[in-house]
Scaffold this active site. Structure first.
Site, PDB file in Angstrom:
ATOM      1  CE  LYS A  32       6.894  -4.404  -3.576  1.00 53.72           C
ATOM      2  NZ  LYS A  32       7.220  -5.852  -3.773  1.00 53.72           N
TER       3      LYS A  32
ATOM      4  CG  ASP B  36      -0.256  -0.030   2.561  1.00 50.61           C
ATOM      5  OD1 ASP B  36       0.992  -0.148   2.604  1.00 50.61           O
ATOM      6  OD2 ASP B  36      -0.956   0.062   3.591  1.00 50.61           O
TER       7      ASP B  36
ATOM      8  CE1 TYR C 244       9.408  -2.430  -0.038  1.00 54.93           C
ATOM      9  CE2 TYR C 244       7.889  -1.001   1.151  1.00 54.93           C
ATOM     10  CZ  TYR C 244       8.187  -2.230   0.587  1.00 54.93           C
ATOM     11  OH  TYR C 244       7.257  -3.252   0.634  1.00 54.93           O
TER      12      TYR C 244
HETATM   13  P1  NAD Z   1      11.230 -10.047   3.641  1.00 57.70           P
HETATM   14  O1  NAD Z   1      12.270  -8.977   3.585  1.00 57.70           O
HETATM   15  O2  NAD Z   1      10.935 -10.712   4.948  1.00 57.70           O
HETATM   16  O3  NAD Z   1      11.599 -11.209   2.614  1.00 57.70           O
HETATM   17  C1  NAD Z   1      12.078 -10.944   1.321  1.00 57.70           C
HETATM   18  C2  NAD Z   1      12.647 -12.240   0.751  1.00 57.70           C
HETATM   19  O4  NAD Z   1      13.108 -11.962  -0.575  1.00 57.70           O
HETATM   20  C3  NAD Z   1      13.836 -12.789   1.538  1.00 57.70           C
HETATM   21  O5  NAD Z   1      13.705 -14.172   1.708  1.00 57.70           O
HETATM   22  C4  NAD Z   1      15.018 -12.463   0.650  1.00 57.70           C
HETATM   23  O6  NAD Z   1      16.111 -13.377   0.793  1.00 57.70           O
HETATM   24  C5  NAD Z   1      14.406 -12.522  -0.724  1.00 57.70           C
HETATM   25  N1  NAD Z   1      15.149 -11.728  -1.716  1.00 57.70           N
HETATM   26  C6  NAD Z   1      15.578 -10.441  -1.578  1.00 57.70           C
HETATM   27  N2  NAD Z   1      16.255 -10.060  -2.673  1.00 57.70           N
HETATM   28  C7  NAD Z   1      16.220 -11.122  -3.529  1.00 57.70           C
HETATM   29  C8  NAD Z   1      16.732 -11.329  -4.830  1.00 57.70           C
HETATM   30  N3  NAD Z   1      17.440 -10.378  -5.484  1.00 57.70           N
HETATM   31  N4  NAD Z   1      16.523 -12.529  -5.430  1.00 57.70           N
HETATM   32  C9  NAD Z   1      15.828 -13.498  -4.792  1.00 57.70           C
HETATM   33  N5  NAD Z   1      15.341 -13.366  -3.546  1.00 57.70           N
HETATM   34  C10 NAD Z   1      15.525 -12.181  -2.920  1.00 57.70           C
HETATM   35  O7  NAD Z   1       9.911  -9.396   3.023  1.00 57.70           O
HETATM   36  P2  NAD Z   1       8.374  -9.619   3.376  1.00 57.70           P
HETATM   37  O8  NAD Z   1       8.002  -8.717   4.483  1.00 57.70           O
HETATM   38  O9  NAD Z   1       8.106 -11.077   3.485  1.00 57.70           O
HETATM   39  O10 NAD Z   1       7.709  -9.050   2.049  1.00 57.70           O
HETATM   40  C11 NAD Z   1       7.485  -9.904   0.926  1.00 57.70           C
HETATM   41  C12 NAD Z   1       6.840  -9.100  -0.180  1.00 57.70           C
HETATM   42  O11 NAD Z   1       5.612  -8.541   0.275  1.00 57.70           O
HETATM   43  C13 NAD Z   1       7.689  -7.926  -0.669  1.00 57.70           C
HETATM   44  O12 NAD Z   1       7.550  -7.838  -2.064  1.00 57.70           O
HETATM   45  C14 NAD Z   1       7.078  -6.717   0.020  1.00 57.70           C
HETATM   46  O13 NAD Z   1       7.259  -5.558  -0.748  1.00 57.70           O
HETATM   47  C15 NAD Z   1       5.612  -7.125   0.078  1.00 57.70           C
HETATM   48  N6  NAD Z   1       4.844  -6.548   1.192  1.00 57.70           N
HETATM   49  C16 NAD Z   1       5.275  -6.656   2.490  1.00 57.70           C
HETATM   50  C17 NAD Z   1       4.497  -6.139   3.531  1.00 57.70           C
HETATM   51  C18 NAD Z   1       4.917  -6.269   4.971  1.00 57.70           C
HETATM   52  O14 NAD Z   1       4.256  -5.702   5.852  1.00 57.70           O
HETATM   53  N7  NAD Z   1       5.959  -7.012   5.300  1.00 57.70           N
HETATM   54  C19 NAD Z   1       3.277  -5.502   3.237  1.00 57.70           C
HETATM   55  C20 NAD Z   1       2.869  -5.411   1.885  1.00 57.70           C
HETATM   56  C21 NAD Z   1       3.642  -5.949   0.880  1.00 57.70           C
END
Ligand code: NAD
Ligand code: TYD
Length: 352
Positions: A162, A133, A158
């Site tokens: 996105k 969001d 960030y």
């Molecule tokens: P996180 O940081 O916990 O996990 C990210 C994962 O991606 C890790 O396992 C990392 O090793 C892997 N990664 C990073 N760079 C990489 C690359 N170049 N190649 C392959 N793998 C790679 O993130 P999260 O909180 O689990 O978020 C996951 C997704 O959800 C993201 O796209 C984030 O933008 C989105 N998101 C997160 C939230 C939140 O509150 N955490 C909310 C909305 C959307």
């Protein structure tokens, strides 16, 4: 196998919940978890399913285009759920290049691999991109909510990265007909979240009697969703969402940071057997985050009306489960904070 699904970022916080759900719920799907294992990726998040017959792990960087082509071909991938990303705003302020590389170029590399490898047409294929969001910018304290048509207005490196990746996903649909779906979700919380994010960081700091750094006045508002509810939404949307659509996912659960922090303190103190108010003195107001978005809040009525999803967990229950999980899994936290999980990975995958 009925389907071969590539889940990127499956060793991270949300990804590990999505991988677990799909591996357990769909024994006739092959689930390929592709992850670079950055500081945020942790294979210990998936210990319970790592030997499942329908699960495979691939250690790769999404920016490595040849590796992406190879994975698509080797596993005959017909669906993608793309979560891999750099995800922490504070890190993006320090190191924006890494965010542009992974979130923009990495997404582009996956899109191009899907386009080139799905040579028998796009029928039955699906490229599902998980976004945030934060691309919509910041709301005032006026009760308005982000909808799927809210104009993009990212403020941090960030959210800019996105937003850019979302634009590429839409461009691949509009230009090449790639069957894409995007969802924009609010802040997640729950087990296995890396302890640089507010909730796990503060639970761990309270346990160790360390200061709780509250940015600014603690007045910023976030809309919190339990991570298993997000994973359930992803399952429903992957299977039933309409191609080229965007769905917002949120908890209708807004909290001012300082109020949320007080709930966390109260819950941790109670579960540790401390008297009420015991850890409140740890609250420490610190310099605000640069460009700190004031308020996020999601309108997820489209998802409810069209696909029947809504959050299943009350916040009180979700936060209780979350605090309990971190207190019961102190080894998991200690391994991360001591760097042991890197060694776990190296040992586990040495020679593979
Ligand atoms: P996180 O940081 O916990 O996990 C990210 C994962 O991606 C890790 O396992 C990392 O090793 C892997 N990664 C990073 N760079 C990489 C690359 N170049 N190649 C392959 N793998 C790679 O993130 P999260 O909180 O689990 O978020 C996951 C997704 O959800 C993201 O796209 C984030 O933008 C989105 N998101 C997160 C939230 C939140 O509150 N955490 C909310 C909305 C959307
Ligand atoms: P965070 O978990 O980093 O998620 P996001 O920035 O993606 O919303 O932060 C949640 C809120 O908590 C955000 O308003 C920033 C604030 N915050 C603090 O006050 N102190 C902290 O130490 C952290 C990590 C976050």
């Amino acid at each position: 196998m009925k389907r071969n699904i590539l889940i990127t970022g499956g060793a991270g916080f949300i990804g590990s919940h999505v991988v677990r759900l799909f591996v357990n719920k769909y024994p006739d799907y092959r689930i390929v978890n592709l992850d670079k294992l950055t500081y945020a990726g942790n294979l210990a998040n998936l210990k319970d399913i790592e030997n499942a017959p329908n699960y495979a792990f691939v250690h790769a960087d999404i920016c490595d285009f040849d590796a992406m082509l190879d994975v698509f071909k080797r596993y005959n991938i017909d669906g993608v759920i793309h979560l891999a990303a750099e995800s922490h705003v504070d890190r993006s302020i320090k190191d924006p290049f890494t965010f542009a590389r992974t979130n923009v170029m990495g997404t582009l590399s996956l899109l191009q691999a899907a386009r080139l490898c799905w040579t028998d047409g796009f029928e039955g294929k699906r490229f599902y991109h998980i976004s945030t969001d934060e691309v919509y910018g910041a709301l005032e304290f006026d009760g308005t909510l982000f909808t799927e048509t809210t104009k993009y207005d990212p403020h941090s490196p960030y959210s800019a990265s996105k937003a850019s990746s979302d634009h590429f996903v839409r461009a691949y649909h509009d230009t090449y007909g790639l069957p894409t779906i995007i969802t924009n979700c609010s802040n997640n919380y729950g087990p296995y979240q890396f302890p640089e994010k507010l909730i796990p960081l503060f639970i761990n700091n309270i346990r160790h009697g360390k200061p709780l750094p509250v940015y600014g006045k603690g007045e910023n508002v976030r809309d919190w969703l339990f991570v298993e509810d997000h994973a359930r939404a992803i399952d429903i949307i992957f299977h039933n969402g309409k191609i080229a659509e965007t769905y917002n996912i949120g908890g209708f659960n807004e909290w001012k940071n300082i109020d949320l922090i007080k709930v966390i303190i109260k819950t941790v103190d109670r579960l540790l057997g401390n008297p009420e108010g015991h850890s409140e003195h740890l609250i420490t107001y610190v310099t605000d985050r640069a460009g700190h978005d004031l308020r996020y809040a999601i309108d997820s009525r489209k998802l409810k009306n069209e696909l029947g999803w809504e959050p299943s967990l009350q916040f009180e229950e979700g936060i209780e489960r979350t605090v309990r999980w971190y207190l019961d899994n102190q080894q998991w936290m200690d391994n991360i904070t001591s760097g042991d999980y890197q060694r776990y990975y190296e040992e586990m995958y040495r020679g593979r």
